[in-house]
Scaffold this motif. Structure first.
Motif, PDB file in Angstrom:
ATOM      1  N   VAL A  16      38.876  24.624  32.391  1.00  0.00           N
ATOM      2  CA  VAL A  16      37.151  25.052  32.822  1.00  0.00           C
ATOM      3  C   VAL A  16      37.163  23.994  34.340  1.00  0.00           C
ATOM      4  N   ILE A  17      37.544  22.758  34.853  1.00  0.00           N
ATOM      5  CA  ILE A  17      37.995  21.517  35.739  1.00  0.00           C
ATOM      6  C   ILE A  17      38.221  22.024  36.638  1.00  0.00           C
ATOM      7  N   GLY A  18      40.169  22.179  36.116  1.00  0.00           N
ATOM      8  CA  GLY A  18      40.513  22.899  37.241  1.00  0.00           C
ATOM      9  C   GLY A  18      39.864  24.310  37.385  1.00  0.00           C
ATOM     10  N   GLU A  19      39.877  25.482  36.861  1.00  0.00           N
ATOM     11  CA  GLU A  19      38.820  26.310  38.007  1.00  0.00           C
ATOM     12  C   GLU A  19      37.786  26.077  38.831  1.00  0.00           C
ATOM     13  N   GLY A  20      37.078  25.184  38.161  1.00  0.00           N
ATOM     14  CA  GLY A  20      35.695  24.168  39.359  1.00  0.00           C
ATOM     15  C   GLY A  20      36.225  24.149  40.341  1.00  0.00           C
ATOM     16  N   LEU A  21      37.546  22.967  40.292  1.00  0.00           N
ATOM     17  CA  LEU A  21      38.277  22.461  41.321  1.00  0.00           C
ATOM     18  C   LEU A  21      38.277  23.624  42.724  1.00  0.00           C
ATOM     19  N   ILE A  22      39.570  24.801  41.802  1.00  0.00           N
ATOM     20  CA  ILE A  22      39.622  26.055  42.691  1.00  0.00           C
ATOM     21  C   ILE A  22      38.274  26.491  43.211  1.00  0.00           C
ATOM     22  N   ILE A  23      37.371  26.822  42.485  1.00  0.00           N
ATOM     23  CA  ILE A  23      36.228  27.573  43.896  1.00  0.00           C
ATOM     24  C   ILE A  23      35.641  26.874  44.228  1.00  0.00           C
ATOM     25  N   TYR A  24      35.626  25.586  44.573  1.00  0.00           N
ATOM     26  CA  TYR A  24      35.362  24.445  45.408  1.00  0.00           C
ATOM     27  C   TYR A  24      36.263  24.985  46.925  1.00  0.00           C
ATOM     28  N   THR A  44      34.364  33.687  51.203  1.00  0.00           N
ATOM     29  CA  THR A  44      34.714  32.421  49.937  1.00  0.00           C
ATOM     30  C   THR A  44      35.006  33.508  49.078  1.00  0.00           C
ATOM     31  N   ILE A  45      34.166  34.902  48.431  1.00  0.00           N
ATOM     32  CA  ILE A  45      34.247  35.450  47.402  1.00  0.00           C
ATOM     33  C   ILE A  45      35.710  35.763  47.436  1.00  0.00           C
ATOM     34  N   GLY A  46      36.202  36.117  48.606  1.00  0.00           N
ATOM     35  CA  GLY A  46      37.371  37.385  47.709  1.00  0.00           C
ATOM     36  C   GLY A  46      38.799  35.827  47.836  1.00  0.00           C
ATOM     37  N   PHE A  47      38.491  34.734  48.735  1.00  0.00           N
ATOM     38  CA  PHE A  47      39.405  33.144  47.957  1.00  0.00           C
ATOM     39  C   PHE A  47      38.814  33.501  45.978  1.00  0.00           C
ATOM     40  N   ILE A  48      38.196  32.661  45.954  1.00  0.00           N
ATOM     41  CA  ILE A  48      37.586  32.594  44.819  1.00  0.00           C
ATOM     42  C   ILE A  48      38.504  33.992  43.982  1.00  0.00           C
ATOM     43  N   ILE A  49      38.972  35.316  44.126  1.00  0.00           N
ATOM     44  CA  ILE A  49      38.545  36.263  42.736  1.00  0.00           C
ATOM     45  C   ILE A  49      40.402  36.059  43.450  1.00  0.00           C
ATOM     46  N   LEU A  50      40.958  35.484  44.210  1.00  0.00           N
ATOM     47  CA  LEU A  50      42.495  35.667  44.438  1.00  0.00           C
ATOM     48  C   LEU A  50      42.497  33.912  43.802  1.00  0.00           C
ATOM     49  N   PHE A  51      42.427  33.434  44.157  1.00  0.00           N
ATOM     50  CA  PHE A  51      42.766  32.011  44.031  1.00  0.00           C
ATOM     51  C   PHE A  51      42.333  31.708  41.896  1.00  0.00           C
ATOM     52  N   SER A  52      41.153  32.518  41.822  1.00  0.00           N
ATOM     53  CA  SER A  52      41.280  32.651  40.107  1.00  0.00           C
ATOM     54  C   SER A  52      42.076  33.448  39.301  1.00  0.00           C
ATOM     55  N   MET A  53      42.058  34.501  39.855  1.00  0.00           N
ATOM     56  CA  MET A  53      42.957  35.145  39.424  1.00  0.00           C
ATOM     57  C   MET A  53      44.821  34.997  38.927  1.00  0.00           C
ATOM     58  N   VAL A  54      45.101  33.967  39.731  1.00  0.00           N
ATOM     59  CA  VAL A  54      46.620  33.517  39.942  1.00  0.00           C
ATOM     60  C   VAL A  54      46.189  32.364  38.476  1.00  0.00           C
ATOM     61  N   TRP A  55      45.665  31.484  39.018  1.00  0.00           N
ATOM     62  CA  TRP A  55      44.688  30.421  37.808  1.00  0.00           C
ATOM     63  C   TRP A  55      45.076  30.471  36.444  1.00  0.00           C
ATOM     64  N   ARG A  56      43.919  31.433  36.627  1.00  0.00           N
ATOM     65  CA  ARG A  56      44.435  32.444  35.154  1.00  0.00           C
ATOM     66  C   ARG A  56      45.091  33.159  34.029  1.00  0.00           C
ATOM     67  N   LEU A  57      45.974  33.857  34.813  1.00  0.00           N
ATOM     68  CA  LEU A  57      46.860  34.542  34.717  1.00  0.00           C
ATOM     69  C   LEU A  57      48.407  33.532  34.186  1.00  0.00           C
ATOM     70  N   THR A  58      48.438  32.620  35.258  1.00  0.00           N
ATOM     71  CA  THR A  58      49.228  31.276  35.054  1.00  0.00           C
ATOM     72  C   THR A  58      49.194  30.908  33.547  1.00  0.00           C
ATOM     73  N   TRP A  59      47.573  30.521  33.499  1.00  0.00           N
ATOM     74  CA  TRP A  59      47.151  29.843  31.886  1.00  0.00           C
ATOM     75  C   TRP A  59      47.931  30.181  30.579  1.00  0.00           C
ATOM     76  N   SER A  60      47.477  31.866  31.342  1.00  0.00           N
ATOM     77  CA  SER A  60      47.432  32.837  29.745  1.00  0.00           C
ATOM     78  C   SER A  60      49.353  32.756  29.811  1.00  0.00           C
ATOM     79  N   LEU A  61      49.428  32.500  30.735  1.00  0.00           N
ATOM     80  CA  LEU A  61      51.406  32.302  30.518  1.00  0.00           C
ATOM     81  C   LEU A  61      51.360  31.091  29.994  1.00  0.00           C
ATOM     82  N   VAL A  62      50.875  30.649  29.892  1.00  0.00           N
ATOM     83  CA  VAL A  62      51.345  28.988  29.647  1.00  0.00           C
ATOM     84  C   VAL A  62      50.318  28.529  27.853  1.00  0.00           C
TER      85      VAL A  62
END
Length: 461
Positions: A17-25, A110-128
């Motif tokens: 959660v903190i990691g995604e917060g930093l990504i959005i920020y 901003t919304i475009g960047f959030i979707i792109l980076f959050s997708m990468v973050w979440r898919l990586t996390w799911s793999l982990v």
């Protein structure tokens, strides 16, 4: 696990959660840097966007890490959550124009960047998660009901942060444990060699969930583990942290007696009651148009009174009358007698279905809260007819009457509606957890989760 607001959360989930917060920020800062260059005000104003976005992600179930979404579903849910965030931010910017960072193009970027980076973050996390790369290995000592429940909960909770690497059985008759894959299963007299196995497998925690401790308790082996730096956890305590509930069916009375909790200070009780009075009065005033409109619609929709009153069992088993908007036909139990409501109940009226889904039928209970018969948060009040039967069937059922019943509660937001003895038992497990850990901070968590439940319309009958 870390304890936050009386709740236990795996460290890795908090990190997510903190990691995604930093990504959005960072996404907001990056968009601002591209369009506006380095501006100090962006750093502060970006915090508001981050906070609103994460709140909307939470309320769209995107922080329920036990649910796995495909790439397409994840993208749609992110768009939905960020769309709602945009609406909220627009309202805030309308009231506080100085909070705006830039124009609509900045926000779209901003919304475009959030979707792109959050997708990468979440898919990586799911793999982990799927690779069990961050799971902590534990050993379960025991093969009774408690041990099995712990193993099932860990198996079903992908985000719990644990994996059962080994099980020390109590009897050779418990051979069905051998069917578990990727888990070492052994049964030895007095659990000989338990510590060596734990060290060889790099196990960090040993959970003791024995059926019978008086005979064959592995004192020496567990002491060797503890001295070697391996955590030894009592089974009931571990189950409580893992699930957010107790288990009345196999709970050890001795553990219940000596465990922490079931105590609130005089100040906490005073503060809880004060908040109940202020909030119930404020909500009755602010929601009076909704209450009036609902009353008119009920009167138009079907014959009978607007309000429904019924005797319930309150604190210290005191009988009181609960008030709700009538959502069923008048005299719904005239033929059947007292029965639990069921899904798609044909006794529910057209308006009743709507007000039940959005919990509007519960609003008159604010009057019960104001009178002191109920609290905002507490065990759900039950009817005396059912209480008399359930007390004979379910252990510790009477313990729920040591607190005021609530409009909402830990059981309601964790389990949903119950309409059987099994459901009543499960809800008592959550009620006992609440009473054991009762605090203003936990009430806040429950209220936030209640808002989420109302928004989703889940669990209504």
């Amino acid at each position: 696990m870390l304890r936050v607001l009386k709740q236990y959360y795996p460290v890795r989930n908090i990190f997510f959660v903190i990691g995604e917060g930093l990504i959005i920020y960072a996404s907001v800062i990056f968009a601002g840097w591209i369009l506006l260059g380095v501006k100090p005000f962006i750093i502060v104003k970006s915090l508001l966007i981050t906070l609103i976005c994460q709140i909307c992600l939470y309320y769209n179930d995107l922080y329920d890490l036990n649910v796995t979404y495909s790439s397409g579903e994840l993208g749609i849910r992110l768009l939905q959550a960020l769309g709602v965030a945009t609406i909220f931010l627009s309202g805030i910017y309308f009231v506080f124009p100085k909070a705006i960072i830039s124009g609509s193009f900045f926000f779209a970027l901003t919304i475009g960047f959030i979707i792109l980076f959050s997708m990468v973050w979440r898919l990586t996390w799911s793999l982990v998660l799927n690779k069990d790369m961050l799971n902590q290995k534990i050993m379960v000592v025991g093969s009774g009901e408690l041990a099995r429940n712990i193993m099932n909960e860990i198996k079903n909770r992908k985000s719990c942060g644990y994996v059962v690497a080994a099980a020390a059985l109590e009897s050779y008759d418990d051979a069905d444990f051998a069917d578990e894959k990727n888990m070492a299963v052994f049964c030895r007299e007095h659990h000989a060699g338990l510590c060596n196995i734990a060290k060889d497998m790099k196990i960090k925690k040993v959970v003791v969930a024995l059926r019978e401790r008086r005979a064959g308790f592995p004192t020496k082996e567990l002491l060797d583990c503890r001295v070697s730096g391996i955590d030894i956890l009592e089974g009931d305590s571990f189950y409580e942290k893992l699930t957010g509930k107790l288990s009345v069916e196999h709970i050890n009375p001795e553990w219940l007696i000596f465990s922490e909790g079931f105590r609130t200070s005089l100040f906490s009780r005073f503060l809880k009651r004060s908040l109940d009075i202020v909030l119930s009065f404020t909500m009755l005033v602010l929601l009076s148009p909704v209450i009036l409109l609902t009353a008119v619609l009920i009167k138009i929709d079907s014959k009978g009174p607007v309000f429904f009153s019924q005797e319930r069992v309150g604190e210290k088993k005191k009988i009181y009358k609960i008030y709700k908007f009538r959502s069923m036909v008048a005299d719904a139990e005239k033929q059947s007698g007292p029965v639990w409501a069921k899904a798609n109940d044909d006794r529910v009226t057209l308006v009743g279905r709507f007000i039940r889904k959005w919990r509007i039928d519960e609003l008159p209970q604010l009057w019960n809260v104001l009178k002191g018969e109920m609290s905002f948060v507490g065990p759900r009040p039950e009817r005396e007819f059912f209480v008399k039967g359930l007390e004979f069937i379910i252990p510790y059922y009477g313990a729920r009457f040591t607190a005021k019943p609530g409009v909402t509660g830990w059981a309601q937001v964790s389990y949903g509606y119950g309409a059987s003895v099994k459901d009543a038992t499960e809800k008592l497990n959550y009620d006992l957890f609440y009473m054991k850990n009762m605090s203003i901070s936990m009430d806040l968590v429950i209220v936030l989760r209640t808002v989420k439940t109302v928004i989703s319309g889940e669990g209504a009958r």
